[in-house]
Scaffold this motif. Structure first.
Motif, PDB file in Angstrom:
ATOM      1  N   GLU B 288       0.829  -1.191   0.000  1.00 32.53           N
ATOM      2  CA  GLU B 288       0.000   0.000   0.000  1.00 32.53           C
ATOM      3  C   GLU B 288       0.878   1.261   0.000  1.00 32.53           C
ATOM      4  N   MET B 289       1.939   1.217   0.829  1.00 33.39           N
ATOM      5  CA  MET B 289       2.816   2.387   0.912  1.00 33.39           C
ATOM      6  C   MET B 289       3.467   2.699  -0.426  1.00 33.39           C
ATOM      7  N   VAL B 290       3.907   1.641  -1.131  1.00 33.94           N
ATOM      8  CA  VAL B 290       4.548   1.851  -2.429  1.00 33.94           C
ATOM      9  C   VAL B 290       3.544   2.485  -3.399  1.00 33.94           C
ATOM     10  N   GLU B 291       2.305   1.979  -3.345  1.00 38.56           N
ATOM     11  CA  GLU B 291       1.288   2.533  -4.252  1.00 38.56           C
ATOM     12  C   GLU B 291       1.027   4.011  -3.959  1.00 38.56           C
ATOM     13  N   VAL B 292       0.906   4.336  -2.665  1.00 41.43           N
ATOM     14  CA  VAL B 292       0.660   5.730  -2.277  1.00 41.43           C
ATOM     15  C   VAL B 292       1.818   6.614  -2.733  1.00 41.43           C
ATOM     16  N   LYS B 293       3.026   6.093  -2.513  1.00 35.45           N
ATOM     17  CA  LYS B 293       4.225   6.852  -2.875  1.00 35.45           C
ATOM     18  C   LYS B 293       4.240   7.098  -4.385  1.00 35.45           C
ATOM     19  N   GLY B 294       3.874   6.104  -5.154  1.00 37.60           N
ATOM     20  CA  GLY B 294       3.818   6.232  -6.608  1.00 37.60           C
ATOM     21  C   GLY B 294       2.885   7.363  -7.012  1.00 37.60           C
ATOM     22  N   ARG B 295       1.738   7.433  -6.326  1.00 39.08           N
ATOM     23  CA  ARG B 295       0.781   8.512  -6.636  1.00 39.08           C
ATOM     24  C   ARG B 295       1.358   9.869  -6.236  1.00 39.08           C
ATOM     25  N   GLN B 296       2.047   9.892  -5.087  1.00 36.44           N
ATOM     26  CA  GLN B 296       2.641  11.154  -4.621  1.00 36.44           C
ATOM     27  C   GLN B 296       3.653  11.704  -5.626  1.00 36.44           C
ATOM     28  N   THR B 310       4.551  -1.352 -12.074  1.00 42.50           N
ATOM     29  CA  THR B 310       4.718  -2.002 -10.776  1.00 42.50           C
ATOM     30  C   THR B 310       4.260  -3.440 -10.847  1.00 42.50           C
ATOM     31  N   ASN B 311       4.902  -4.251 -10.059  1.00 39.50           N
ATOM     32  CA  ASN B 311       4.495  -5.642  -9.904  1.00 39.50           C
ATOM     33  C   ASN B 311       4.604  -5.934  -8.416  1.00 39.50           C
ATOM     34  N   LEU B 312       3.502  -5.720  -7.694  1.00 38.21           N
ATOM     35  CA  LEU B 312       3.568  -5.724  -6.242  1.00 38.21           C
ATOM     36  C   LEU B 312       2.771  -6.879  -5.642  1.00 38.21           C
ATOM     37  N   GLN B 313       3.396  -7.563  -4.691  1.00 38.51           N
ATOM     38  CA  GLN B 313       2.666  -8.552  -3.901  1.00 38.51           C
ATOM     39  C   GLN B 313       2.426  -7.956  -2.522  1.00 38.51           C
ATOM     40  N   VAL B 314       1.433  -8.483  -1.847  1.00 40.14           N
ATOM     41  CA  VAL B 314       1.154  -7.979  -0.502  1.00 40.14           C
ATOM     42  C   VAL B 314       2.294  -8.402   0.428  1.00 40.14           C
ATOM     43  N   ARG B 321       6.975   3.260  10.527  1.00 37.29           N
ATOM     44  CA  ARG B 321       6.253   3.786   9.363  1.00 37.29           C
ATOM     45  C   ARG B 321       6.966   5.026   8.815  1.00 37.29           C
ATOM     46  N   TYR B 322       7.449   5.819   9.738  1.00 43.19           N
ATOM     47  CA  TYR B 322       8.166   7.041   9.391  1.00 43.19           C
ATOM     48  C   TYR B 322       9.398   6.717   8.534  1.00 43.19           C
ATOM     49  N   LEU B 323      10.167   5.703   8.991  1.00 45.13           N
ATOM     50  CA  LEU B 323      11.378   5.346   8.249  1.00 45.13           C
ATOM     51  C   LEU B 323      11.045   4.656   6.932  1.00 45.13           C
ATOM     52  N   ALA B 324       9.979   3.865   6.935  1.00 42.28           N
ATOM     53  CA  ALA B 324       9.561   3.210   5.692  1.00 42.28           C
ATOM     54  C   ALA B 324       9.233   4.275   4.647  1.00 42.28           C
ATOM     55  N   ASP B 325       8.574   5.323   5.107  1.00 46.83           N
ATOM     56  CA  ASP B 325       8.208   6.426   4.228  1.00 46.83           C
ATOM     57  C   ASP B 325       9.463   7.087   3.650  1.00 46.83           C
ATOM     58  N   ILE B 326      10.440   7.315   4.525  1.00 45.27           N
ATOM     59  CA  ILE B 326      11.677   7.947   4.078  1.00 45.27           C
ATOM     60  C   ILE B 326      12.428   7.045   3.100  1.00 45.27           C
ATOM     61  N   LEU B 327      12.451   5.744   3.421  1.00 42.57           N
ATOM     62  CA  LEU B 327      13.126   4.774   2.556  1.00 42.57           C
ATOM     63  C   LEU B 327      12.551   4.831   1.139  1.00 42.57           C
ATOM     64  N   ARG B 346      10.644   0.899 -12.711  1.00 39.68           N
ATOM     65  CA  ARG B 346       9.974  -0.384 -12.500  1.00 39.68           C
ATOM     66  C   ARG B 346      10.129  -0.752 -11.024  1.00 39.68           C
ATOM     67  N   VAL B 347       9.007  -1.016 -10.389  1.00 43.60           N
ATOM     68  CA  VAL B 347       9.053  -1.393  -8.968  1.00 43.60           C
ATOM     69  C   VAL B 347       8.498  -2.798  -8.813  1.00 43.60           C
ATOM     70  N   GLU B 348       9.271  -3.673  -8.175  1.00 44.96           N
ATOM     71  CA  GLU B 348       8.786  -5.033  -7.905  1.00 44.96           C
ATOM     72  C   GLU B 348       8.877  -5.276  -6.413  1.00 44.96           C
ATOM     73  N   LEU B 349       7.809  -5.817  -5.861  1.00 48.10           N
ATOM     74  CA  LEU B 349       7.795  -6.097  -4.425  1.00 48.10           C
ATOM     75  C   LEU B 349       7.374  -7.537  -4.195  1.00 48.10           C
ATOM     76  N   SER B 350       8.201  -8.291  -3.510  1.00 45.99           N
ATOM     77  CA  SER B 350       7.832  -9.643  -3.103  1.00 45.99           C
ATOM     78  C   SER B 350       8.246  -9.805  -1.649  1.00 45.99           C
ATOM     79  N   SER B 351       7.921 -10.954  -1.088  1.00 43.11           N
ATOM     80  CA  SER B 351       8.257 -11.142   0.328  1.00 43.11           C
ATOM     81  C   SER B 351       9.768 -11.199   0.535  1.00 43.11           C
ATOM     82  N   VAL B 352      10.522 -11.416  -0.557  1.00 43.57           N
ATOM     83  CA  VAL B 352      11.981 -11.504  -0.440  1.00 43.57           C
ATOM     84  C   VAL B 352      12.626 -10.129  -0.526  1.00 43.57           C
TER      85      VAL B 352
END
Lengths: 225, 417
Positions: B288-296, B310-314, B321-327, B346-352
């Protein structure tokens, strides 16, 4: 609106007072803890701007004092400490918002206006400006009976302009307001231009006067012609 | 090599050498003494034979002696010298040859010269030597074994306080305020070591505290003048009637103060992350954070005509949360800033891992990309974004890596090793 500025740095205090005074605003100030607590006890304010590092006492104690007095003054904390703990402690003690130094005066004004609106209008949160009526809570704009449809960013921008009417607002401050100051934006704020252009076009189409003008390429001014 | 091993090695080697030399000396000396004794016995026998011959004028019978043999031989001509020598003794009872010791001598009887050979068995003395040798060897083995055991158990116990001090030094962290506790020991050297280590830790901590409070204070003190400059600029801007040129000057000042305050906040943030002073540790929906950031960042993408795929998995992850945002901010800003017109992200998110790839100019990226203030020559940034990103990764045990291939720049954050 009636505002109390509690700030011990004279140069900063002077700027804030100069920026806020006018347009029917009454500004008072206190530059130490004793004077501040006296004023808080005696008068009521729409909003109190509170610097945490005060000579003679900890700024957070003033919040406790306000609570004890059962006052409903809005409080905006201004702090040099960019600390999450301070922020949470301040908000817990009843502050409405928290702004870290250094800040843009326009941002400060926008936040104070937002606090005062929330406190005073009890749900009916509408800004009137000449032929314009902007309902902040419902995100609706009416110009001469015409409903104007804006994007979220354009709407935020309009509210920001209305809070800072007749002031020059820099592109930098606008960008930080819309995207947050954590975003580490590049110094090139030209992408703001698109939003301003669209906002202006939509307002003009709805029949509003042209209140927006660009100033020296640094920013924009929204206000009476 | 451990000190005790080294000590053991030296100890055992010396012991073995000394014991072997002692064994050899022992063997030689005892051998010599026993041979001496045999020779004396043989001489006594010779004496008896001589007396017998002088008294009875005949030779005694060879068979009348136990465990010894006497033989006679009449000599003509050459007279051999009297001598002792090692020979073979035939044991008639056991019917076998044994090592023997002989004395060859001559007696004169009735004008004849007779050579007498007296032979005694050496078996007993050989046995004695063997027993002595075995005992010596036995002692050697027992001694070595006990040395080993002593080393293993006593030395290990002796060194225990040392190792515990060492372990505490290894886990010592300057940010944690606990002291290095002492393990009670009666050994002066270790006590002294403990004392020195504690004194050093205290000093380091003190220095660190001073440095930290200095940085803290300096930062906060610096914020106020910055705030004054900023507010004065805002006020100045309201006074109208500027020329275009003055406007440009003002804009430059704005940029500089903006940079200064951002630089300042970044440094403070770095210090905070390093000292683990960011408290809100929580479960985060990274997708969700990546998606929000993409919109921002939408407007920034559009400005340079960048396309985002994007190719994002949950993925749920535990961090601030603050640091995740900064990252995410830093990774996205970086991908935008070092991109090309009409490029892609290109953004890819997996559990790894989280993979952030973007088009860009090929080549010449320094290996110190994650260092502070390292930035490419044409970068508008401060060179702190990636340092902060790396620090955040370190804090949560993530690993971040960077590769560039054919103008594609890829940052990968692995969650876990």
């Amino acid at each position: 609106m009636k505002i109390l500025v509690i700030e011990d740095e004279p140069a900063l205090l002077e700027s804030i007072l100069a920026y806020f005074t006018g347009e029917g605003n009454i500004c008072e100030h206190a530059s130490d803890f004793a004077l501040a607590s006296e004023k808080i006890a005696v008068y009521n304010y729409d909003c109190i701007l509170l610097d945490l590092g005060l000579p003679g006492g900890e700024g957070l104690e003033l919040l406790t004092k306000l609570k004890q007095l059962k006052k409903r003054d809005g409080v905006l904390i201004i702090s040099a400490r960019h600390s999450l703990d301070d922020k949470l402690a301040g908000l817990d003690l009843g502050a409405d918002d928290y702004l870290v130094k250094p800040f843009h005066l326009s941002e400060l004004k926008a936040r104070v206006s937002a606090i005062v609106r929330r406190k005073n209008f009890d749900g009916d949160n509408v800004i009137h400006f000449n032929e314009m009526a902007v309902d902040v809570s419902a995100m609706k704009i009416n110009v001469k009976g015409n409903h104007v449809i804006l994007t979220k960013k354009e709407f935020d921008l309009l509210v920001y302009f209305l809070s800072n009417r007749n002031k020059v607002v820099t592109k930098n401050a606008m960008a930080e307001h819309l995207w947050g100051d954590e975003m580490d934006l590049s110094d090139d704020f030209d992408f703001i231009y698109t939003h301003v252009k669209n906002l202006r076009k939509k307002l003009l189409e709805a029949g509003s006067a042209d209140y927006l003008r660009s100033v020296y390429g640094i920013g924009y001014k929204f206000g009476d012609i | 090599m451990k000190l005790s091993n080294r000590y053991n090695k030296a100890n055992i080697l010396t012991s073995i050498v000394v014991l072997i030399i002692t064994g050899i000396i022992y063997y030689v000396v005892i051998h010599f003494i026993l041979t001496e004794k045999l020779d004396r016995d043989l001489a006594v026998e010779e004496n008896e034979i001589n007396q017998y011959v002088n008294t009875f004028h005949k030779l005694p019978l060879p068979a009348s002696y136990l465990d010894q043999q006497i033989s006679y031989k009449t000599l003509s001509g050459i007279i051999s010298e009297r001598e002792f020598l090692n020979t073979i003794y035939f044991n008639p009872k056991e019917r076998e040859n044994e090592p023997g010791r002989s004395l060859i001598t001559v007696v004169h009887l009735d004008g004849k010269t007779i050579e007498v050979t007296i032979t005694k068995s050496r078996v007993e003395s050989e046995d004695l030597i063997r027993i002595i040798l075995l005992i010596t060897l036995g002692i050697t083995v027992v001694l070595l074994l006990s040395l080993l055991l002593i080393n293993r158990f006593v030395l290990n116990r002796l060194w225990r306080p040392f190792y515990s001090t060492l372990n505490r030094m290894k886990t010592f962290e300057v940010t944690r305020m606990d002291t290095i506790e002492q393990e009670p020991t009666k050994i002066d050297e270790f006590n002294e070591l403990n004392k020195s280590v504690n004194a050093m830790a205290e000093r380091v901590r003190q220095d660190y505290k001073e440095l930290k409070s200095f940085t803290d204070n300096a930062s906060h003190e610096m914020m106020t003048p910055l705030a004054v400059i900023n507010s004065k600029l805002d006020s100045l801007l309201q006074t109208e009637s500027f020329t275009e040129q003055q406007g440009a000057l003002l804009e430059d000042i704005y940029h500089a103060t903006g940079r200064l305050s951002r630089l300042h906040q970044s440094l403070l943030l770095l210090a905070k992350i390093e000292n683990n002073l960011i408290p809100d540790f929580q479960e985060i929906d990274l997708k969700e954070m990546v998606e929000v950031k993409g919109r921002q960042f939408q407007e920034l993408f559009e400005k340079d005509g960048l396309s985002l795929t994007t190719n994002l998995q949950v993925v749920e992850i535990k961090m601030s949360r603050y640091l995740a945002d900064i990252l995410l901010n830093n990774l996205f800003s970086n991908a935008v800033r070092h991109n090309i017109i009409d490029g892609y992200i290109r953004v890819e998110l997996s559990s790894v891992a989280l993979i952030m790839a973007n088009s860009g100019k090929p080549g010449n990226i320094q290996s110190k990309i994650f260092d502070r203030f390292s930035k490419s020559a044409d970068s508008e940034g401060m060179g702190l974004g990636l340092a902060i990103t790396k620090q955040i990764c370190n804090l949560y045990g993530f690993r971040i890596s960077y590769q560039e291939e054919n103008g594609e720049h890829v940052f990968t954050v692995y969650f876990g090793d």
